[in-house]
Design an enzyme around this catalytic site. Sequence first.
Site, PDB file in Angstrom:
ATOM      1  CB  ILE A 145      -0.934   0.003   1.221  1.00 28.21           C
ATOM      2  CG1 ILE A 145      -1.818  -1.230   1.220  1.00 28.21           C
ATOM      3  CG2 ILE A 145      -1.785   1.283   1.220  1.00 28.21           C
ATOM      4  CD1 ILE A 145      -2.717  -1.375   2.449  1.00 28.21           C
ATOM      5  N   PRO A 146       1.146   1.816  -1.170  1.00 24.60           N
ATOM      6  CG  PRO A 146       1.045   2.545  -3.389  1.00 24.60           C
ATOM      7  CD  PRO A 146       0.409   1.590  -2.412  1.00 24.60           C
ATOM      8  CB  CYS A 147       1.415   5.454   2.612  1.00 22.98           C
ATOM      9  SG  CYS A 147       2.620   4.539   3.566  1.00 22.98           S
ATOM     10  CG  HIS A 148       6.480   4.799  -1.066  1.00 20.34           C
ATOM     11  ND1 HIS A 148       5.795   3.599  -1.018  1.00 20.34           N
ATOM     12  CD2 HIS A 148       6.990   4.899  -2.310  1.00 20.34           C
ATOM     13  CE1 HIS A 148       5.903   2.991  -2.182  1.00 20.34           C
ATOM     14  NE2 HIS A 148       6.627   3.766  -2.993  1.00 20.34           N
ATOM     15  NE  ARG A 149       4.311   3.990  -5.875  1.00 20.45           N
ATOM     16  CZ  ARG A 149       3.843   2.823  -6.246  1.00 20.45           C
ATOM     17  NH1 ARG A 149       2.560   2.655  -6.464  1.00 20.45           N
ATOM     18  NH2 ARG A 149       4.670   1.806  -6.435  1.00 20.45           N
TER      19      ARG A 149
END
Length: 184
Positions: A145-149
């Site tokens: 779940i790419p919360c870094h994006r």
Amino acid sequence: MTPKIYQQAGKTINIVYAIAPCPLGYLLVATTDKGICAVKLGGEADKLEHILNQEFHQAHIIRDDHIHKEWIQGILDLIAGDETHLDLPLDIRGTAFQKQVWQVLQKIPYSETRTYTDIARDIAKPQAVRAVGNACGANPIAVIIPCHRVLRSDGSLGGYRWGIERKQKLLVQESKLSKDDSNT
């Protein structure tokens, strides 16, 4: 996880986890019989184990570095940029709002970013920018779940549960691969 199990902090579940070294330090992947319940990044394996045990303090937790090797390798490939998307079974706990945010995050294409404001608009709650940030911070499944994006409106990185340096490295890796792909 059902809300009842969530309230009981996982009392009735079994969790198996593995730890592997990765370009960002260590990767911890924890699973239930339904799927991945946690992906954590850190500099010290024992600290990641401690965080997992705190989050699921009533669950039966065991370490097995040989379980789900293909899942772990897929996550390692995603971190290294050898994979751009994973479709693995997830067993995540969170509020309805958090799950709504996490679903939108999973739709952000590899090497692209969005702002917290964009995500709030995408879930039809444009005033919930801060709540979106909190949901990103509560994301139990790093990288998948790419919360870094997700960035601030001014383009700055904002925060990242696993360290701003790791967020920067992930974004640089994805950007680099995206540029390499466009040159071929």
